[in-house]
Scaffold this active site. Structure first.
Site, PDB file in Angstrom:
ATOM      1  N   LYS A  54      18.417  69.394 -41.308  1.00 34.55           N
ATOM      2  CA  LYS A  54      20.004  69.579 -40.925  1.00 34.55           C
ATOM      3  C   LYS A  54      20.269  69.329 -39.463  1.00 34.55           C
ATOM      4  O   LYS A  54      21.196  68.660 -39.043  1.00 34.55           O
ATOM      5  CB  LYS A  54      20.524  71.044 -41.573  1.00 34.55           C
ATOM      6  CG  LYS A  54      20.579  70.996 -42.919  1.00 34.55           C
ATOM      7  CD  LYS A  54      20.838  72.514 -43.522  1.00 34.55           C
ATOM      8  CE  LYS A  54      20.782  72.560 -44.794  1.00 34.55           C
ATOM      9  NZ  LYS A  54      20.898  74.229 -45.286  1.00 34.55           N
ATOM     10  N   GLN A  98      21.262  80.106 -44.379  1.00 32.14           N
ATOM     11  CA  GLN A  98      20.227  79.470 -45.260  1.00 32.14           C
ATOM     12  C   GLN A  98      19.688  80.418 -46.248  1.00 32.14           C
ATOM     13  O   GLN A  98      19.340  81.568 -45.916  1.00 32.14           O
ATOM     14  CB  GLN A  98      19.203  79.034 -44.221  1.00 32.14           C
ATOM     15  CG  GLN A  98      18.008  78.267 -45.283  1.00 32.14           C
ATOM     16  CD  GLN A  98      18.384  77.051 -45.830  1.00 32.14           C
ATOM     17  OE1 GLN A  98      19.346  76.121 -45.403  1.00 32.14           O
ATOM     18  NE2 GLN A  98      17.965  76.667 -47.097  1.00 32.14           N
ATOM     19  N   ASP A 121      29.300  75.479 -47.097  1.00 34.03           N
ATOM     20  CA  ASP A 121      28.393  75.360 -48.181  1.00 34.03           C
ATOM     21  C   ASP A 121      29.092  75.595 -49.641  1.00 34.03           C
ATOM     22  O   ASP A 121      28.921  75.339 -50.564  1.00 34.03           O
ATOM     23  CB  ASP A 121      27.429  76.579 -48.252  1.00 34.03           C
ATOM     24  CG  ASP A 121      25.980  76.282 -48.074  1.00 34.03           C
ATOM     25  OD1 ASP A 121      25.574  74.938 -48.300  1.00 34.03           O
ATOM     26  OD2 ASP A 121      25.176  77.052 -47.729  1.00 34.03           O
TER      27      ASP A 121
END
Length: 297
Positions: A54, A98, A121
């Site tokens: 990422k 995460q 997200d």
């Protein structure tokens, strides 16, 4: 029939190119650089690899990459304090914590502490509600990437019969909402569905997101249907070692389907591409600027 292979790797590269152009324009015209902050708690090997990837791609499209790597025993109070700091930092437009988190941390509490406008997200309860009611939201990356590939392949999805196998909050449910938003007739199938094979055989679009390797055989697939395989499963090879497979049996499904995503190289690359797209979208919204075309639902 041999299915058309939907190349997620190539499509993701195209999306990242669009994001890079959008970032370049923001810098040139408004002196704004989108910033993505990723928070990693602990040392889960898969998460570390994902976070590195990422960060690399964030920099490649011209964004600011901010990484916070915390010890596995970081307290909930300290993690929430960091998120509050990022929520209030105008240079940060996207925040991603995460998953999975260590067991002593409440994932729902942590996710719902993120500013919904920076929740790239798309997991915050506010974004879930906005998506479910057809309002502007941050959209979860994997379903968004799947929708983009379906739109690219079919053009209009209106009137198509779609079956989503799996009812997770991360993929199954938001995928169904997105397909409804594009005027599909949608069925969410799951472990309790009666005669699952018969349900799937009715579908023009099958999205498999159950996390069970090669669960869907070719004789479940309607001739000419489009198969989006979200699964990423590692299985043992007879000769030793492992390989990655999806939730559908690729060979038998590809012999029947009209189009199919491979594993690896299908939906997977689109997830990070859509994370970058969401960060660009969040930045534009935060600055009351027009959103980039084609990068959100």
């Amino acid at each position: 029939m041999t299915a058309t292979v939907i190349d997620g790797k190539a499509f993701a590269a195209k999306v990242r190119g669009q994001v890079a152009e959008g970032v370049k324009a923001l810098k040139a015209e408004h002196a704004i650089t989108p910033g993505l902050a990723v928070v990693l708690v602990g040392e889960d090997p898969a998460s570390q690899v994902y976070v590195r990837s990422k960060g690399k791609m964030t920099v490649e499209v011209g964004m600011t990459s901010i990484e916070h790597k915390l010890d596995v025993d970081t307290s909930e109070a300290d993690l929430l304090a960091l998120i509050d700091q990022l929520n209030n930092d105008p240079a940060v437009h996207g925040i991603l914590v995460q998953l999975p988190l260590p067991d002593h941390l409440d994932s729902d509490l942590v996710i719902n502490s993120i500013d919904p406008a920076k929740d790239v997200d798309g997991f915050h309860i506010s974004n879930v509600g906005l998506l479910g009611t057809g309002q502007k939201s941050m959209v979860p990356c994997t379903p968004l990437g799947s929708l983009m590939m379906l739109r690219d392949h079919h053009g209009s999805l209106s009137g198509m019969n779609a079956v989503v196998i799996g009812r997770s909050n991360i993929v199954g449910k938001p995928m169904a909402q997105l397909l409804l938003g594009d005027s599909c007739t949608v069925t969410i199938a799951h472990s309790r569905t009666k005669d699952l094979a018969a349900v799937v055989r009715q579908a023009d679009i099958v999205v498999a997101a159950v996390g069970r390797p090669q669960m869907v055989p070719g004789d479940w697939i309607k001739s000419g249907a489009t198969v989006i395989d979200v699964g990423i499963n590692r299985i043992e090879k007879p000769e030793g070692g492992t390989r990655l497979v999806g939730d559908v049996d690729y060979e038998s499904c590809a012999a029947v389907a009209g189009a199919i995503t491979p594993v690896p190289g299908g939906v997977g690359p689109m997830t990070i591409a859509c994370l970058l797209a969401n960060t660009l979208t969040a930045c534009c919204r935060a600055n009351d600027l027009p959103e980039p075309d084609g990068l959100t639902a």
